[in-house]
Design an enzyme around this catalytic site. Structure first.
Site, PDB file in Angstrom:
ATOM      1  N   CYS A   1       8.274 -21.907   4.450  1.00 24.85           N
ATOM      2  CA  CYS A   1       9.640 -22.018   4.909  1.00 24.85           C
ATOM      3  C   CYS A   1       8.716 -22.962   6.452  1.00 24.85           C
ATOM      4  O   CYS A   1       8.179 -22.601   7.675  1.00 24.85           O
ATOM      5  CB  CYS A   1      10.313 -21.077   5.849  1.00 24.85           C
ATOM      6  SG  CYS A   1      12.009 -21.805   6.872  1.00 24.85           S
TER       7      CYS A   1
ATOM      8  N   CYS B   1      10.139 -29.698   4.556  1.00 21.46           N
ATOM      9  CA  CYS B   1      11.418 -28.581   3.900  1.00 21.46           C
ATOM     10  C   CYS B   1      11.064 -28.420   2.763  1.00 21.46           C
ATOM     11  O   CYS B   1      11.883 -29.503   2.082  1.00 21.46           O
ATOM     12  CB  CYS B   1      12.686 -28.764   4.858  1.00 21.46           C
ATOM     13  SG  CYS B   1      13.835 -27.679   4.106  1.00 21.46           S
TER      14      CYS B   1
END
Ligand code: DGL
Length: 265
Positions: A75, A192
């Site tokens: 992440c 992302c």
């Protein structure tokens, strides 16, 4: 290192599956625990202090429960803020996921690159520093998307996601006067881990072709290097999928390909 090694892959939701998929390809010998912190999703909507206060103790509990040999923070929104705290707090090796600005700027021909991430990731000091250290003379446009991670979750969960909604999030990445402009954006960093879930749609909806830079293969190589040579045993213990919301699994068929064909428990 235990045999087979246990690798814990962590994200705010389903995005880290795009990193898991590459690690599993590189290291089919390992046992996998995938943790989606969906109770706190989306991380992109939380402040830096909130993310540190959430992730550092949660990772401690997960290390305690699963005794991983290595933890991957799959992440960008978390990795750009928590890695130093995690390494200070725990002795397990960590691999993070940060925007692939260096390779993107090294390969751009038009010298114009966009970084598409959550609003949190593009605001980070860490991301700004990557640009000042590695832009190599490229113009870098930071694009913070408020919705794309949620749209990717919805699409993987089988819900209909409209082209217009994806195209709106994508549009600011495309700087220039069309495909013939020699100064147009030619490279977009997928900063992302959710966004590669939508890669086919992104490619279709892009106003002109670009190179999409996904760091997952590089992360998988780094994980494999840290683990050392694979043993001869393959994983017989399968893989686990944990949602922090404790919601029941309803996605097994959609998730199995990311686990290299294993059905996660
Ligand atoms: N998958 C996460 C990332 O790589 C972010 C999604 C979220 O906002 O939670 O940044």
């Amino acid at each position: 290192m235990s045999t087979p090694p246990t690798i814990l892959v962590f994200d705010s939701g389903l995005g880290g599956l795009t990193v898991l998929r590459e690690i599993v390809r590189t290291r089919p010998d390992a046992h996998y625990v995938y943790v989606a912190d969906d109770a706190f999703f989306p991380y992109g909507h939380h402040g830096e202090d909130e993310i540190v206060a959430r992730v550092v103790p949660l990772i401690g509990e997960l290390i305690e429960a699963h005794a991983p040999d290595l933890v991957v923070i799959a992440c960008n929104t978390a990795s750009t803020i928590v890695m130093a705290d995690l390494r200070d707090a725990y002795s397990v090796p960590f691999v993070g996921t940060v925007p692939a600005i260096k390779p993107a700027c090294a390969s751009s021909k038009t010298r114009r690159v966009s970084v598409l991430g959550t609003r949190g990731t593009v605001k980070r000091e860490y991301t700004r520093k990557l640009i000042s250290d590695f832009a190599q003379g490229c113009e870098v446009t930071l694009v913070g998307s408020g919705e794309l991670a949620s749209l990717a979750e919805a699409a993987l969960s089988g819900q209909a996601v409209r082209d217009e909604d994806i195209a709106t999030e994508l549009a600011p990445c495309f700087v220039g006067n069309g495909p013939a402009d020699p100064g147009r954006t030619d490279t977009v960093v997928l900063a992302c881990t959710h966004y590669p879930l939508l890669l086919d749609r992104l490619t279709k909806l892009a106003p002109w072709p670009v190179d999409w830079i996904d760091p997952a293969p590089a992360i998988a190589r780094r994980v494999s290097d840290l683990l050392g040579a694979p043993g001869t045993e393959s994983d017989t213990a399968g893989a686990e999928m944990i949602f922090t919301s404790k919601r029941p699994h309803t996605l097994s068929a959609a998730l199995t390909p990311f686990f290299g064909g294993r059905v996660p428990a």
